[in-house]
Design a protein around this motif. Structure first.
Motif, short mmCIF file in Angstrom:
data_model
loop_
_atom_site.label_atom_id
_atom_site.label_comp_id
_atom_site.label_asym_id
_atom_site.label_seq_id
_atom_site.Cartn_x
_atom_site.Cartn_y
_atom_site.Cartn_z
N ASP A 126 88.76 49.48 46.60
CA ASP A 126 88.92 48.96 47.96
C ASP A 126 90.37 49.05 48.40
OD1 ASP A 126 88.26 47.69 50.37
OD2 ASP A 126 88.67 45.71 49.55
N GLY A 129 91.43 52.85 48.82
CA GLY A 129 90.83 53.45 50.01
C GLY A 129 91.48 52.97 51.29
N THR A 145 86.51 55.51 49.16
CA THR A 145 85.56 54.61 49.81
C THR A 145 84.13 54.98 49.45
OG1 THR A 145 87.14 54.41 51.65
CG2 THR A 145 84.92 53.57 52.01
N TYR A 149 81.45 52.51 47.74
CA TYR A 149 80.11 52.34 48.30
C TYR A 149 79.04 52.58 47.22
CZ TYR A 149 76.10 53.31 51.38
OH TYR A 149 74.86 53.32 52.00
N THR A 177 82.52 47.90 53.77
CA THR A 177 82.70 49.20 53.16
C THR A 177 82.04 50.29 54.00
OG1 THR A 177 82.78 48.21 50.95
CG2 THR A 177 82.32 50.57 51.07
N ARG A 180 84.28 51.22 56.91
CA ARG A 180 85.39 52.11 56.56
C ARG A 180 84.88 53.52 56.25
NH1 ARG A 180 88.81 50.39 51.55
NH2 ARG A 180 89.50 48.73 52.98
N LEU A 181 83.78 53.61 55.49
CA LEU A 181 83.22 54.91 55.13
C LEU A 181 82.76 55.66 56.37
CD1 LEU A 181 82.36 56.86 52.88
CD2 LEU A 181 80.19 55.61 52.72
#
Length: 359
Positions: A126, A129, A145, A149, A177, A180-181
């Protein structure tokens, strides 16, 4: 060459980006220089001689605190690696990236099937990323990331007695997450993958369920996911599908943060931009005006959001004037550069999409 060795080889405080007082010392080891001559750094809100530290000292401090917490059965906090212990402001810039790299190198070889290692890896992924994304290194941020995930989705870990258990991950953490992904996919133009991940993130928020109590962290995460999903539709040219999503996001931001907040300001501007391209043009203008007025009151006239609103409203005034010869927004005075730059409604629509993309 490792991160710390690289800093030492630079042999310059300029590499850290600030002037360091001669009497400054590391708040952990209380020395001005480390044994291996690593320079001091500071990337927080501390002032004067406070807040300076060695990267190596921060890493050792965080690791030792994590071990103590694990022995006592407590919760491991990522803030040990990401936040100044003195002023409580998150680290930023190159220092945060370098610390994230040390964090990752400390735990990258851990076995994710072990409960403690699962936590360590999760936090390190985390941190890494997020730090890469802050530096706009999208491809690398996507890699870390995606691994985070996948780790969160495969929650089977081994207990101390060798049995396997399903490890509990808070749904809001998976949703964050996903945000962000999906954001990485969105920036890389992979719209279908971004949409899929944003939808998965929304499935992990509970504030959408009827009768659920409003949790500020969950609702805030949901609002960001809704807004980003709307951005996918905007980029695909399906603005009509983006409008209801941004309305939901704006309503959530108002419930959680109230009107006198930067989150509300951003939500009003974001919704206003998509409304300008449809049948609700006047409502869009009113929302952008409201966004500007609140930002002016709480942030001041020199804040970038106020100037962004001024710039957009000026362009809208010029475009309306050219189309109707009777500007709906009469108090905005278009300058010559604006008039030359926007020659048609199509130019205006492209500009609106471009501006809304910076939210």
């Amino acid at each position: 060459m490792g991160v710390i060795e690289r800093l030492i080889s630079q042999k310059s405080d300029a590499a850290i980006g600030l002037a360091i007082p001669e009497s400054a010392t590391c708040w952990i080891c209380l020395d001005g220089r480390s044994d291996n001559h690593e320079p001091l750094a500071r990337a927080c809100a501390c002032r004067g001689e406070g807040g300076f530290c060695h990267l190596e000292c921060i890493a050792q401090f965080a690791e030792s605190r994590e071990k103590e917490s694990a022995v006592k059965g407590g919760v491991i906090e990522i803030s040990l690696w990401t936040t100044c212990n003195t002023c409580r402001q998150p680290y930023s810039g190159q220092f945060n990236h370098d610390l994230a790299e040390v964090h990752w190198n400390t735990y990258k070889n851990k076995d994710p099937k072990q409960v403690q290692s699962f936590h360590d890896l999760r936090l390190a992924l985390d941190h890494m990323g997020g730090a890469l994304l802050d530096q706009h290194r999208i491809d690398e941020a996507l890699e870390f990331t995606q691994r985070l995930y996948d780790l969160q989705k495969g929650q089977i870990v081994e207990n101390g007695d060798g049995t396997q258990i399903l490890h509990w991950i808070e749904p809001v953490e998976i949703a964050q997450t996903c945000n962000r992904l999906g954001g990485c996919f969105l920036r890389l133009g992979q719209l279908d993958r971004a949409m899929s991940v944003f939808c998965d993130g929304l499935n992990h928020t509970v504030s959408r369920k009827e009768g659920a109590l409003l949790d500020s962290e969950i609702a805030g995460t949901e609002a960001v996911l809704l807004n980003n999903l709307a951005e996918v539709y905007v980029k695909r040219g399906e603005v009509s599908k983006a409008v209801p999503l941004r309305r939901q996001a704006h309503a959530l931001r108002e419930k959680v943060h109230g009107k006198n907040s930067y989150d509300y300001v951003q939500g009003a501007f974001s919704l206003g931009c998509v409304l300008l391209d449809g049948r609700n043009r006047e409502e869009g203008i009113e929302l952008i005006e409201e966004s500007r007025e609140i930002a002016l009151r709480i942030l001041g006239p020199l804040h970038h959001h106020v100037m962004k609103c001024d710039h957009l409203l000026e362009q809208l005034g010029a475009a309306v004037d050219r189309e109707t010869n009777s500007s709906v927004v009469g108090r905005w005075e278009p300058n010559m550069a604006t008039i030359i730059g926007l020659k048609s409604r199509a130019d205006l629509n492209r500009k609106l999409v471009e501006v809304s993309g910076y939210l």
